[in-house]
Design an enzyme around this catalytic site. Sequence first.
Site, short mmCIF file in Angstrom:
data_model
loop_
_atom_site.label_atom_id
_atom_site.label_comp_id
_atom_site.label_asym_id
_atom_site.label_seq_id
_atom_site.Cartn_x
_atom_site.Cartn_y
_atom_site.Cartn_z
N CYS A 194 1.12 -4.63 46.18
CA CYS A 194 2.53 -4.70 45.75
C CYS A 194 3.29 -5.95 46.20
O CYS A 194 3.79 -6.71 45.38
CB CYS A 194 3.30 -3.51 46.30
SG CYS A 194 2.75 -1.93 45.66
N HIS A 212 10.69 -4.03 47.75
CA HIS A 212 9.47 -4.26 48.54
C HIS A 212 9.23 -5.72 48.91
O HIS A 212 8.08 -6.17 48.98
CB HIS A 212 8.23 -3.69 47.81
CG HIS A 212 7.15 -3.27 48.78
ND1 HIS A 212 5.92 -2.82 48.42
CD2 HIS A 212 7.15 -3.29 50.14
CE1 HIS A 212 5.20 -2.55 49.50
NE2 HIS A 212 5.94 -2.83 50.55
#
Length: 516
Positions: A88, A144
């Site tokens: 990610c 993130h």
Amino acid sequence: MAPSSSWCSMGFLRSRLFLAFLLLVCVSNGGKTFAQSASGKPNIVFILADDYGWNDIGYHGSVIRTPNLDRLAAEGVKLENYYIQPICTPSRSQLMTGRYQIHFGLQHSIIWPPQPSGLPLDEVTLPQRLKDSGYSTHIVGKWHLGFYKEEYTPTHRGFDTFYGFLTGSEHYYSHRTPGSMKGWDGLDLRDQDRPVLDQNGTYSTNLFANKAIEIIAQHDKSKPMFLYLPFQAVHGPLQAPQKYISMYRHIKDRDRRVYAAMTSVMDEAVGNITDALKQYGLWDNTVLVFSTDNGGQVLMGGNNWPLRGWKGSLWEGGIHGVGFVNSPLIKAKGRTSDALIHISDWFPTLVGLAGGSTNGTKPLDSHDVWEAISEGKPSPRKEILHNIDPLFRTIYYLPPHQWGDNTFNTSMHAAIRSGDWKLLTGYPGNGSWMPPPSSDQICEESDDPPGKHLWLFNIREDPEERTDLSKKYPLVVQELLEKLAAYKKTAVPPFYPDRDPRANPALHGDVWSPWQ
Ligand SMILES: *[C@@H]1O[C@H](CO)[C@@H](O)[C@H](O)[C@H]1NC(C)=O
Ligand SMILES: *[C@@H]1O[C@H](CO)[C@@H](O)[C@H](O)[C@H]1NC(C)=O
Ligand SMILES: *[C@@H]1O[C@H](CO)[C@@H](O)[C@H](O)[C@H]1NC(C)=O
Ligand SMILES: *[C@@H]1O[C@H](CO)[C@@H](O)[C@H](O)[C@H]1NC(C)=O
Ligand SMILES: *[C@@H]1O[C@H](CO)[C@@H](O)[C@H](O)[C@H]1NC(C)=O
């Protein structure tokens, strides 16, 4: 070598023939002009699915039904030679900067919630550049890229508005991040910098789709819009409304069944969002990009068959991703493209579409690929550094002299693509071929000896990475090791700080929040 499966080789062969066929029959409708917004600049809607696997979209032959994604891809351009990073944070950081993660210290793992880390503040971001070009900029979904200081959060990195979560994964209904962080548990859902307390029980895919539609409805059309929509879907935990799970009663494997349901909700959400773009008169001047952030997680219902490996690995199953573009602005529509494209390429491509400039950024590792996408011209990209991660632990021991000569220490987790060649070193991750659950195929383990740490493949001829050619082409190996060594010289040291106890949400009103 593992026994080669004629089924999957044939699948790839078929899709290649089909691709050649499409290239032949599809003629460009270039030259057509389009109504422009008051500013003349296209709206950009970037949808990023999370952990969405190669074999999880209808047009790759999946059991999962994705009618909206299939239609949008079929009308637009399917990117079948498209690469992302294996996990990610790296994919998102490269999307935001157009630069390789080795150049800003995020080459190892992800940013865990209690780590005081983030995308370095001296990196110029995609929304910043689009904002400079007059865009209103919105993020709905997962960030993130760090939040330990407020300066790292989305509204300080170029986004006018933020609705979503700061960490990497959480519960789809309670929007809490439980468990894995030494028992730390906290809410992670924000509207700008305010915690959202009243959405317990709303499934995040619906929540984010509705928020996106609200932004579309309220958009001031005198300005172009950048809407970045990094869905939580279809990352674990495996949770979906029962109605969608029931659509897949025929899938015996429970994880795959729920994952399929999660995908269907996402597909419906994308349908709703494109409907809204049409309803509010934005569609004719919109470029919609759909991309996964990394390969599917086979341990959480995802699948990348017939590719090798999965999320987290440098095998194709971790990095060869689903992606397509749909836009009335595409000149040659209805195509499958085999142009080599990497997730970092969106930075110069989208800034270019926005009439902006990449002047004054740090050196980019990316290319403007719009003509390759829109007109079928050759991709300017010939090479991808998949990663060099000196902190990735190898799971075996070899005597030092066996890690190659002085060119590049092949104990390191690294991979590079150059033309059709791909070289992998170190431990790339589990290299099995995992068929979809509840199918007739069985998992094929490779018969690589333990401790093997160097592979060379011709990806065009062998997209499943079944035949290692490193012994046959030592000069190619040497050349690629030299390229890795040259990249390594340009890298900054990996930044991977210890977890900070002050991050604990219990100290911040039960909400994951900047803590420094
Ligand atoms: C969220 O809703 C669930 C189910 O109704 C409930 O058990 C839980 O306590 C709620 N959490 C919060 C923080 O309100
Ligand atoms: C899509 O829109 C329909 C109609 O408004 C709604 O019932 C459905 O919940 C929406 N789906 C998602 C995933 O947001
Ligand atoms: C970018 O830099 C080039 C070369 O220095 C210059 O010619 C050009 O005008 C600059 N573009 C913008 C938009 O600043
Ligand atoms: C390569 O790295 C391994 C593992 O860190 C180390 O043991 C070895 O000494 C290194 N070899 C060379 C030639 O630097
Ligand atoms: C790779 O993963 C598969 C599936 O989880 C497992 O069965 C296999 O043992 C793993 N292989 C290695 C070498 O770790």
